[in-house]
Design a protein around this motif. Structure first.
Motif, PDB file in Angstrom:
ATOM      1  N   GLY A 141     103.215  14.840  -0.988  1.00  0.00           N
ATOM      2  CA  GLY A 141     102.945  13.558  -0.189  1.00  0.00           C
ATOM      3  C   GLY A 141     103.655  12.422  -0.798  1.00  0.00           C
ATOM      4  N   CYS A 142     104.158  12.481  -1.710  1.00  0.00           N
ATOM      5  CA  CYS A 142     104.713  11.185  -2.552  1.00  0.00           C
ATOM      6  C   CYS A 142     103.730  10.230  -3.166  1.00  0.00           C
ATOM      7  N   SER A 143     103.450  10.426  -4.460  1.00  0.00           N
ATOM      8  CA  SER A 143     102.589   9.270  -5.015  1.00  0.00           C
ATOM      9  C   SER A 143     103.555   8.203  -5.563  1.00  0.00           C
ATOM     10  N   ILE A 144     103.915   8.535  -6.714  1.00  0.00           N
ATOM     11  CA  ILE A 144     105.106   7.533  -7.366  1.00  0.00           C
ATOM     12  C   ILE A 144     104.257   6.126  -7.808  1.00  0.00           C
ATOM     13  N   ASN A 145     102.984   6.336  -7.370  1.00  0.00           N
ATOM     14  CA  ASN A 145     101.933   5.222  -7.784  1.00  0.00           C
ATOM     15  C   ASN A 145     100.666   5.812  -7.730  1.00  0.00           C
ATOM     16  N   PRO A 146      99.969   5.837  -9.245  1.00  0.00           N
ATOM     17  CA  PRO A 146      98.856   6.578  -9.604  1.00  0.00           C
ATOM     18  C   PRO A 146      97.483   5.735  -8.773  1.00  0.00           C
ATOM     19  N   THR A 147      97.822   4.453  -8.662  1.00  0.00           N
ATOM     20  CA  THR A 147      96.704   3.674  -8.145  1.00  0.00           C
ATOM     21  C   THR A 147      96.566   3.989  -6.767  1.00  0.00           C
ATOM     22  N   ARG A 148      97.753   4.385  -5.821  1.00  0.00           N
ATOM     23  CA  ARG A 148      97.804   4.559  -4.422  1.00  0.00           C
ATOM     24  C   ARG A 148      97.031   6.039  -4.356  1.00  0.00           C
ATOM     25  N   SER A 149      97.087   6.957  -5.515  1.00  0.00           N
ATOM     26  CA  SER A 149      96.689   8.235  -5.174  1.00  0.00           C
ATOM     27  C   SER A 149      94.929   8.134  -5.497  1.00  0.00           C
ATOM     28  N   PHE A 150      94.710   7.182  -6.452  1.00  0.00           N
ATOM     29  CA  PHE A 150      93.196   7.206  -6.901  1.00  0.00           C
ATOM     30  C   PHE A 150      91.995   6.951  -5.823  1.00  0.00           C
ATOM     31  N   GLY A 151      92.313   5.837  -5.198  1.00  0.00           N
ATOM     32  CA  GLY A 151      91.332   5.354  -3.991  1.00  0.00           C
ATOM     33  C   GLY A 151      91.161   6.450  -3.057  1.00  0.00           C
ATOM     34  N   PRO A 152      92.049   6.728  -2.271  1.00  0.00           N
ATOM     35  CA  PRO A 152      91.813   7.917  -1.202  1.00  0.00           C
ATOM     36  C   PRO A 152      91.306   9.273  -1.852  1.00  0.00           C
ATOM     37  N   ALA A 153      91.678   9.644  -2.957  1.00  0.00           N
ATOM     38  CA  ALA A 153      91.097  11.026  -3.601  1.00  0.00           C
ATOM     39  C   ALA A 153      89.782  10.584  -3.842  1.00  0.00           C
ATOM     40  N   LEU A 154      89.303   9.515  -4.424  1.00  0.00           N
ATOM     41  CA  LEU A 154      87.967   9.394  -4.826  1.00  0.00           C
ATOM     42  C   LEU A 154      86.978   9.259  -3.493  1.00  0.00           C
ATOM     43  N   ILE A 155      87.461   8.235  -2.669  1.00  0.00           N
ATOM     44  CA  ILE A 155      86.505   8.028  -1.539  1.00  0.00           C
ATOM     45  C   ILE A 155      86.557   9.391  -0.673  1.00  0.00           C
ATOM     46  N   ALA A 156      87.522  10.011  -0.563  1.00  0.00           N
ATOM     47  CA  ALA A 156      87.635  11.341   0.301  1.00  0.00           C
ATOM     48  C   ALA A 156      86.639  12.406  -0.396  1.00  0.00           C
ATOM     49  N   GLU A 157      86.554  12.136  -1.644  1.00  0.00           N
ATOM     50  CA  GLU A 157      85.655  13.223  -2.398  1.00  0.00           C
ATOM     51  C   GLU A 157      84.115  12.845  -2.116  1.00  0.00           C
ATOM     52  N   LEU A 158      83.769  11.885  -1.939  1.00  0.00           N
ATOM     53  CA  LEU A 158      82.527  11.137  -1.560  1.00  0.00           C
ATOM     54  C   LEU A 158      82.303  11.685  -0.100  1.00  0.00           C
ATOM     55  N   ARG A 159      83.348  12.021   0.809  1.00  0.00           N
ATOM     56  CA  ARG A 159      83.159  12.380   2.204  1.00  0.00           C
ATOM     57  C   ARG A 159      83.130  13.953   2.139  1.00  0.00           C
ATOM     58  N   ARG A 160      83.106  14.601   1.171  1.00  0.00           N
ATOM     59  CA  ARG A 160      83.080  16.019   0.975  1.00  0.00           C
ATOM     60  C   ARG A 160      82.373  16.764   2.127  1.00  0.00           C
ATOM     61  N   GLY A 161      81.027  16.153   2.694  1.00  0.00           N
ATOM     62  CA  GLY A 161      80.587  16.780   3.537  1.00  0.00           C
ATOM     63  C   GLY A 161      81.021  16.890   5.108  1.00  0.00           C
ATOM     64  N   CYS A 162      82.239  16.095   5.235  1.00  0.00           N
ATOM     65  CA  CYS A 162      83.163  16.150   6.610  1.00  0.00           C
ATOM     66  C   CYS A 162      83.266  17.804   6.487  1.00  0.00           C
ATOM     67  N   GLY A 163      83.220  17.816   8.125  1.00  0.00           N
ATOM     68  CA  GLY A 163      83.702  19.247   8.342  1.00  0.00           C
ATOM     69  C   GLY A 163      84.962  19.893   8.042  1.00  0.00           C
ATOM     70  N   ASN A 164      86.012  18.901   8.047  1.00  0.00           N
ATOM     71  CA  ASN A 164      87.524  19.143   8.026  1.00  0.00           C
ATOM     72  C   ASN A 164      88.088  18.551   6.932  1.00  0.00           C
ATOM     73  N   PHE A 165      86.988  18.614   5.802  1.00  0.00           N
ATOM     74  CA  PHE A 165      87.254  18.067   4.634  1.00  0.00           C
ATOM     75  C   PHE A 165      88.470  19.055   3.740  1.00  0.00           C
ATOM     76  N   ALA A 166      89.647  18.216   3.368  1.00  0.00           N
ATOM     77  CA  ALA A 166      90.688  18.971   2.794  1.00  0.00           C
ATOM     78  C   ALA A 166      90.639  18.705   1.197  1.00  0.00           C
ATOM     79  N   ASP A 167      90.432  19.811   0.469  1.00  0.00           N
ATOM     80  CA  ASP A 167      90.265  19.787  -0.778  1.00  0.00           C
ATOM     81  C   ASP A 167      91.772  19.482  -1.606  1.00  0.00           C
TER      82      ASP A 167
END
Length: 200
Positions: free
Chosen positions: A129-155
């Motif tokens: 998905g192309c990061s080349i920016n750790p801070t770009r990857s950090f926020g979405p991964a963290l907040i998505a993890e908090l939405r782990r209860g979503c039925g379509n959650f992708a690990d």
């Protein structure tokens, strides 16, 4: 677009890998680099929270707010190498167009930097998905993890974050090393990077 928009205010540093490279290369004081990185991380989380508010689970087609996840057909090793390469490309372009006193790019440095990001995406999108920016990857991964209860959650966003941090930081360090080895010795004045020059 962001670099043009805020470059004259803060140097447009929205990527902690670029900030890291500038600190290692002596163009940015470590305390400024640390402050920039903290702000970048906060911005990443706020941006991800905005995405979460905008896209409920049922409308999040990625299942993880667009987090960077390694394509298992490529594997961790190739993804790590790709992140090193993509970030090196970005950082060396920043060094030679926005920071170098010998650069003739001027206000067009942002275009060169934007094209380097585009080229990195052409190569890395199918890999992770192309990061080349750790801070770009950090926020979405963290907040998505908090939405782990979503039925379509992708690990995978948090699991693969070591790649989207280690790869870019290695690429950034490599760019700083190349700059220091091959660039002519700058004067004390030239080596001082002002906020106006640090577009990235």
């Amino acid at each position: 677009v962001l670099a043009y928009t805020i470059g004259h205010l803060s140097g447009g540093q929205i990527n902690c890998a670029v900030t890291f490279s500038l600190v290692l290369g002596g163009a940015l004081p470590w305390f400024q680099g640390l402050a920039n990185t903290v702000c970048q991380l906060v911005g990443s989380v706020l941006g991800a929270l905005f995405l979460a508010a905008l896209f409920p689970c049922s409308q999040d087609l990625t299942g993880n707010l667009g987090s960077n996840v390694v394509n298992r057909d490529f594997g961790d090793g190739r993804a790590l190498l790709a992140e090193v390469f993509g970030t090196f490309l970005l950082c060396i372009v920043v060094w030679e167009t926005a920071v170098s006193t010998k650069s003739k790019a001027g206000t067009h440095a942002c275009l060169a930097i934007g094209f380097s990001v585009f080229l990195a995406h052409l190569v890395l999108l199918p890999i992770d998905g192309c990061s080349i920016n750790p801070t770009r990857s950090f926020g979405p991964a963290l907040i998505a993890e908090l939405r782990r209860g979503c039925g379509n959650f992708a690990d995978g966003g948090v699991r693969d974050m070591w790649i989207t941090w280690l790869g870019p930081l290695l690429g950034a360090a490599l760019a700083a090393g190349v700059k220091c080895i091959f660039s002519p010795k700058a004067t004390a004045t030239d080596d001082k990077l002002t906020a106006e020059n640090a577009v990235a």
